[in-house]
Motif scaffolding. Structure first.
Motif, PDB file in Angstrom:
ATOM      1  N   LEU A 203     -56.900 -24.739 -62.459  1.00  0.00           N
ATOM      2  CA  LEU A 203     -56.803 -25.650 -61.358  1.00  0.00           C
ATOM      3  C   LEU A 203     -55.482 -25.988 -60.452  1.00  0.00           C
ATOM      4  N   ILE A 206     -54.024 -23.354 -58.906  1.00  0.00           N
ATOM      5  CA  ILE A 206     -55.233 -22.785 -57.419  1.00  0.00           C
ATOM      6  C   ILE A 206     -54.909 -23.214 -56.181  1.00  0.00           C
ATOM      7  N   ALA A 207     -55.027 -24.712 -56.976  1.00  0.00           N
ATOM      8  CA  ALA A 207     -54.183 -25.441 -55.866  1.00  0.00           C
ATOM      9  C   ALA A 207     -52.835 -25.218 -55.201  1.00  0.00           C
ATOM     10  N   GLY A 209     -51.358 -22.230 -55.256  1.00  0.00           N
ATOM     11  CA  GLY A 209     -51.948 -21.704 -53.992  1.00  0.00           C
ATOM     12  C   GLY A 209     -51.463 -19.466 -55.179  1.00  0.00           C
ATOM     13  N   LYS A 211     -51.757 -16.482 -56.714  1.00  0.00           N
ATOM     14  CA  LYS A 211     -52.540 -16.230 -56.920  1.00  0.00           C
ATOM     15  C   LYS A 211     -52.984 -14.385 -57.236  1.00  0.00           C
ATOM     16  N   PHE A 212     -51.321 -14.471 -58.070  1.00  0.00           N
ATOM     17  CA  PHE A 212     -51.433 -13.502 -59.262  1.00  0.00           C
ATOM     18  C   PHE A 212     -51.434 -14.271 -61.005  1.00  0.00           C
ATOM     19  N   HIS A 235     -61.504 -16.129 -53.994  1.00  0.00           N
ATOM     20  CA  HIS A 235     -60.088 -16.720 -53.550  1.00  0.00           C
ATOM     21  C   HIS A 235     -59.140 -15.692 -54.324  1.00  0.00           C
ATOM     22  N   ASN A 236     -59.090 -14.601 -53.951  1.00  0.00           N
ATOM     23  CA  ASN A 236     -58.579 -13.538 -53.560  1.00  0.00           C
ATOM     24  C   ASN A 236     -57.030 -13.396 -54.988  1.00  0.00           C
ATOM     25  N   ILE A 237     -57.876 -13.739 -56.112  1.00  0.00           N
ATOM     26  CA  ILE A 237     -56.858 -14.138 -56.633  1.00  0.00           C
ATOM     27  C   ILE A 237     -56.580 -12.603 -57.927  1.00  0.00           C
ATOM     28  N   GLY A 259     -43.761 -12.070 -53.574  1.00  0.00           N
ATOM     29  CA  GLY A 259     -43.616 -12.842 -52.521  1.00  0.00           C
ATOM     30  C   GLY A 259     -44.772 -13.920 -52.932  1.00  0.00           C
ATOM     31  N   MET A 260     -45.399 -13.478 -53.770  1.00  0.00           N
ATOM     32  CA  MET A 260     -46.354 -14.162 -54.547  1.00  0.00           C
ATOM     33  C   MET A 260     -46.173 -15.044 -55.539  1.00  0.00           C
ATOM     34  N   VAL A 376     -50.869 -32.541 -53.293  1.00  0.00           N
ATOM     35  CA  VAL A 376     -50.690 -31.231 -53.345  1.00  0.00           C
ATOM     36  C   VAL A 376     -49.363 -30.777 -53.042  1.00  0.00           C
ATOM     37  N   ILE A 378     -47.240 -27.772 -51.397  1.00  0.00           N
ATOM     38  CA  ILE A 378     -46.483 -26.509 -51.634  1.00  0.00           C
ATOM     39  C   ILE A 378     -45.452 -26.506 -51.071  1.00  0.00           C
TER      40      ILE A 378
ATOM     41  N   ALA B 267     -59.235  -9.275 -54.617  1.00  0.00           N
ATOM     42  CA  ALA B 267     -58.547  -9.863 -54.204  1.00  0.00           C
ATOM     43  C   ALA B 267     -57.967  -8.610 -53.134  1.00  0.00           C
ATOM     44  N   VAL B 274     -49.520 -10.590 -50.617  1.00  0.00           N
ATOM     45  CA  VAL B 274     -48.608 -11.971 -50.000  1.00  0.00           C
ATOM     46  C   VAL B 274     -49.120 -12.161 -48.730  1.00  0.00           C
ATOM     47  N   LEU B 276     -51.931 -13.618 -47.480  1.00  0.00           N
ATOM     48  CA  LEU B 276     -53.167 -14.700 -47.654  1.00  0.00           C
ATOM     49  C   LEU B 276     -52.295 -16.509 -47.768  1.00  0.00           C
ATOM     50  N   LEU B 278     -51.526 -20.301 -48.034  1.00  0.00           N
ATOM     51  CA  LEU B 278     -51.415 -20.945 -49.185  1.00  0.00           C
ATOM     52  C   LEU B 278     -52.371 -21.894 -49.337  1.00  0.00           C
ATOM     53  N   LYS B 279     -53.404 -22.750 -49.756  1.00  0.00           N
ATOM     54  CA  LYS B 279     -53.849 -23.611 -49.230  1.00  0.00           C
ATOM     55  C   LYS B 279     -54.106 -24.986 -50.335  1.00  0.00           C
ATOM     56  N   ALA B 280     -53.940 -25.841 -50.292  1.00  0.00           N
ATOM     57  CA  ALA B 280     -54.337 -26.669 -51.487  1.00  0.00           C
ATOM     58  C   ALA B 280     -55.913 -27.074 -52.115  1.00  0.00           C
ATOM     59  N   GLU B 282     -58.044 -25.524 -50.874  1.00  0.00           N
ATOM     60  CA  GLU B 282     -58.987 -24.208 -51.644  1.00  0.00           C
ATOM     61  C   GLU B 282     -59.793 -24.219 -53.048  1.00  0.00           C
ATOM     62  N   ALA B 283     -59.172 -24.754 -53.696  1.00  0.00           N
ATOM     63  CA  ALA B 283     -59.070 -25.620 -54.538  1.00  0.00           C
ATOM     64  C   ALA B 283     -60.538 -27.097 -54.504  1.00  0.00           C
TER      65      ALA B 283
END
Lengths: 573, 291
Positions: A203, A206-207, A209, A211-212, A235-237, A259-260, A376, A378, B267, B274, B276, B278-280, B282-283
């Motif tokens: 979690l 994912i929070a 960001g 995605k890999f 969630h496009n992971i 860049g991920m 959170v 980022i 995905a 790359v 997309l 990023l937003k917390a 989302e969880a």
């Protein structure tokens, strides 16, 4: 008066020990109880002996404790091994038809588990009958049990399980003549999360960001990979299960370079294979978050049990020298927050960050207050384009700066070319041989450590400011240490603790200060060498008085620690 | 954002540092082939990612232009795979030598082909470890004597046979001495949907005294001129891939498209991951599952 109940579900692998344990946790959490539960299981899919301990309380709990109040024995071995752990008035729930020839006693409560399960539809639901029976013994709300069963089993199977639980509950109400002293009503209306450590990390990722994730299955971190895979579509992971851990770390690096926010998760042996990649992340200045779930080694060791044997490995592994951070959450809740911090440190300082956990944190369950996601952060660090580089042709991936941090450009997202090399390279990323450039790049990378050190939290102090004994710990031992302090203080012994959740770069100044007021100091670690004690001496010059060590693969309990302190049963340093 | 409507891409766009290879090395021909293929396809350097390993081949990206990740020995493949997944808009070319690809990176090689990633893999195959000064490689001919194999090298790996067996969609061989042919093969590889292997025969003028320019020139022949050769026939391809010795075929040995790994990734449905946001938050819905 505070309510405190301890359950154990014991049985063979395949009897549903884990699912009954989890459902009991969930049902009690819905009643507003605080939960801590841990699992002890063998490296096999059927047979053997597994158990799941559940502690429920109306105040927060962070460890399992002795004695047991209820033992749900799904096989004979569970009685033989754990009956002695029952406290006064403790009860064993077992199948009288299946398990015979055990010594009589007031603690035994026989329930025809399989027979009732068969009437309800299928004898495989014997564990659900047991769940109903224990709910009956504590007078717990039937609706909460039914709700959890409905969520766990869909459709007709769910209905059959509800019938099985009801049979167990009813049988208990009609036949139990003893006294348990426990009537568990709704403790509060709190709606807490019930999480394992791996849940919290997934979690948190994912929070943050992420995605890999690339990961090769290995206890105890596989559930992180599985959870992320279950959310891949929504969630496009990007989730990849590659051929080995070498590929996993190199994929993590490849995705992060592009860049991920990327991560991998493994345990000790898998981490061994990733070590080459750590150096690659170091020299190419690529963020990489690695979850290292410890279990007893060396090599395969005890694959399903707990240890803290890889602290120094996490800190020192790799060819050559490069900055890294090592974070070790003390609790399941902190696992979430330190995961988000791991991504920020990795991207700000463009280097690997290792989130080191032990099997106990990974596989235990606890209740936590709902995470406030607005807290959170980022922080992706310095990115191109920025003020220092305007024209793409002037962009240099490893540009020399005072902080050691160069803006990152990602391939294909601008006309700036992202060029990097595992060979020593110049600012532009091309391989070099000359001494001057080599020194400039080494010094640039090492300068990042200054910034990182400033972001590392000092040791956390628990208990009184001064004490005759100070316990020093890291990782999941936090919960047991805190309660050991309470046990000892009730006896009149003044004990406090220093706990390190952020271990590298080592907070040497803060630790030196904290140690100044200490008298007798013991580290508490799940290893045979006292790695934290060694690290403290290396970084501060301070030698602890002794080491409380446990390396049998089982977690500390508060009572074990208190007993060692009481009897000064420590390994001399 | 990358603007694609810029001036025509020319060889000058692919200029790089001066190579540090031995004079007469087969790598020069490969470098020219790579440049020509990229120019012919009008790919701007900023849209190209070259991921290389360690060995003389691994230096190639520094001698041209593009985004470059010069990775560890044997490890370019996992880096390239992840980069492609992170940003499928990139043209990703992985570059190895025979030791890098078929020795140290052998496991990655097999599984990358099996999973069918959208990568073009160029393997400079000179049948010798040149960077470490002349030891046997996985493709050294049987009996090839070096300082580490005084009794002669053991049975060699046949990368083409291995590739066909592992499910590689485009299996080709070319020769460093024929830049036109090589450029064509690289272009075929880049345009192929799925994993493409281009094994490139290349003399090592310093350490390999057996498989020389002349040795290859006398043996190499083009499959394209072979009447009736059908590269989609797997059985025929297996046979052709084993032809070695007096006659050595170059060209597309085997070609068959099948769904790629990227096709199977939900995905990627919303475009390059790359890009997309990023937003917390989302969880937030995920937390509900744990109540």
């Amino acid at each position: 008066m505070s309510i405190e109940v301890n359950f154990m579900i014991g049985g063979e692998a395949g009897q549903g020990v884990q699912s009954v344990g989890f459902m009991l946790c969930k049902a009690l959490a819905r009643g507003g109880y605080h939960i801590f539960a841990d699992q002890d299981y063998e490296s096999r899919i059927r047979g053997g002996h597994n158990f799941f301990r559940v502690r429920a309380s109306d105040s927060p709990v962070g460890a399992v404790i002795e004695p047991l109040n209820f033992l749900l024995a799904l096989n004979r071995e569970s009685i033989d091994l754990h009956r002695g752990e029952l406290g006064p008035d403790g009860i064993v729930i077992y199948d009288r038809a299946k398990i015979t020839g055990i010594a009589e006693g007031d603690d035994l409560f026989g329930v025809p588990l399989e027979e009732l399960a068969e009437i309800a539809g299928n004898k495989v639901m014997a564990n659900t009958v047991a769940l109903g029976a224990v709910a009956g013994l504590i007078g717990y709300d039937r609706e909460k049990i039914n709700q959890v069963l409905t969520e766990q089993f869909k459709g007709p199977v769910g209905e059959a399980n509800i019938a099985a639980a009801k049979a167990g509950y009813d049988f208990t109400e009609q036949n139990f003549k003893g006294k348990t002293g426990f009537r568990l009503k709704q403790a509060s209306d709190a709606r807490r999360l019930l999480l394992s450590g791996t849940d919290a990390i997934a979690l948190g990722a994912i929070a943050a960001g992420c995605k890999f994730i690339a990961g090769y299955p290995m206890t105890p971190t596989t559930p992180i990979l599985e959870y992320m895979a279950s959310k891949a579509k929504d969630h496009n992971i990007v989730v990849v299960q590659p051929e080995d851990e070498i590929a996993a770390i190199n994929m993590t690096i490849g995705a992060a370079y592009t860049g991920m926010r990327a991560m991998t998760a493994t345990s000790g042996s898998g981490f061994c294979l990733m070590v080459e990649g750590l150096g690659l992340a170091g020299i190419t200045e690529t963020p990489a978050v690695v979850v290292l779930g410890q279990r007893p080694g060396p090599a395969i060791g005890l694959p399903t049990r707990t240890a803290q044997e890889e602290l120094e490995f996490a800190i020192y592994s790799g060819s050559g020298e490069f900055p890294r951070a090592v974070l070790a959450p003390a609790t399941i809740e902190e696992s979430f927050w330190l995961t988000t911090k791991a991504f920020n440190l990795a991207e700000k300082y463009q280097t690997p960050v290792i989130l080191i956990i032990d099997h106990t944190i990974a596989t235990s369950y606890t209740t936590v207050e709902r995470f406030d996601l607005s807290k959170v952060v980022i922080d992706r660090g310095s990115l191109y384009p920025d003020k220092s580089v305007v024209k793409p042709e002037e962009y240099k991936r490893h540009q020399l700066t005072d902080s050691g941090i160069s803006p990152r450009a990602f391939p294909g997202l601008s006309r700036a070319l992202a060029i990097t090399d595992s060979d020593e390279h110049d600012e532009a990323g091309h391989l070099i041989e000359d001494a001057k450039t080599r020194n400039e790049q080494v010094e640039k990378r090492m300068r990042k450590i200054t910034g990182m050190r400033n972001e590392i939290a000092p040791p956390r102090r628990c208990g009184p400011h001064t004490a005759e004994t100070t316990l020093i710990g890291w990782g999941s031992n936090y919960g047991a240490i805190r309660e050991a302090i309470d046990i000892l203080s009730k006896e009149g012994t003044k004990v406090n603790a220093l706990h390190l959740s952020e271990l590298w770069p080592f907070p040497a100044d803060a630790m030196t200060d904290a140690l100044k007021t200490c008298q007798t100091t013991y580290v508490v670690e799940n290893n045979a060498a006292g790695q934290l004690a060694h690290l403290i001496r290396a970084e501060t010059g301070f030698s602890v008085s002794g080491r409380i060590l446990k390396y049998d693969g089982r977690p500390f309990t508060p009572a074990i620690i208190a007993d060692k302190v009481r009897r000064k049963e420590v390994v001399a340093w | 954002m990358v603007t694609t409507e810029t001036a025509r891409v020319t060889t000058a766009d692919y200029a790089g540092l001066v190579p540090a290879w031995c004079p007469g090395c087969g790598n020069f021909g490969i470098l020219n082939g790579v440049k020509r293929a990229l120019v012919d396809l009008s790919l701007e350097p900023s849209r190209v990612l070259l991921v290389s390993g360690i060995g003389q081949a691994g230096k190639l990206p520094h001698y041209t232009s593009g985004n470059v990740f010069n990775s560890l020995h044997g490890r370019p493949m996992p880096v390239a795979i992840a980069a492609k997944l992170a940003n499928p808009e990139l043209t990703v070319i992985a570059i190895s030598g025979d030791g890098d690809a078929y020795g140290e990176g052998g496991n990655h090689f097999i599984h990358a082909m099996r999973r069918n990633h959208q990568i073009t893999y160029l393997v400079h195959d000179n049948q010798v470890y040149a960077l470490t000064k002349g030891q046997a490689s996985p493709t050294s001919d049987s009996g090839y004597v070096t300082k580490t194999t005084p009794q002669g090298a053991p049975f060699p790996v046949n990368p083409l046979v291995l590739a066909i067996a592992a499910g590689c969609g485009l299996v080709a061989r070319s020769f460093a001495g024929d830049t036109n042919h090589l450029a064509e093969m690289i272009k075929r590889g880049i345009q192929h949907r799925g994993f493409a292997l281009i094994d490139i025969l290349q003399p090592c003028v310093t350490f390999n005294r057996v498989n020389t320019w002349d040795w290859y020139r006398q043996r190499v022949y083009k499959l394209d001129g072979e009447a009736g050769y059908d590269p989609s026939d797997k059985t025929v391809a297996f046979e052709k891939a084993q032809e070695w010795g007096e006659r050595i075929p170059v060209g597309v040995i085997y070609e068959k498209e099948r769904p790629t790994f990227e096709d199977s990734m939900p995905a990627l449905a919303k475009g390059p991951p790359v890009k997309l946001e990023l937003k917390a938050s989302e969880a937030e819905p995920l937390l509900d599952e744990f109540v």
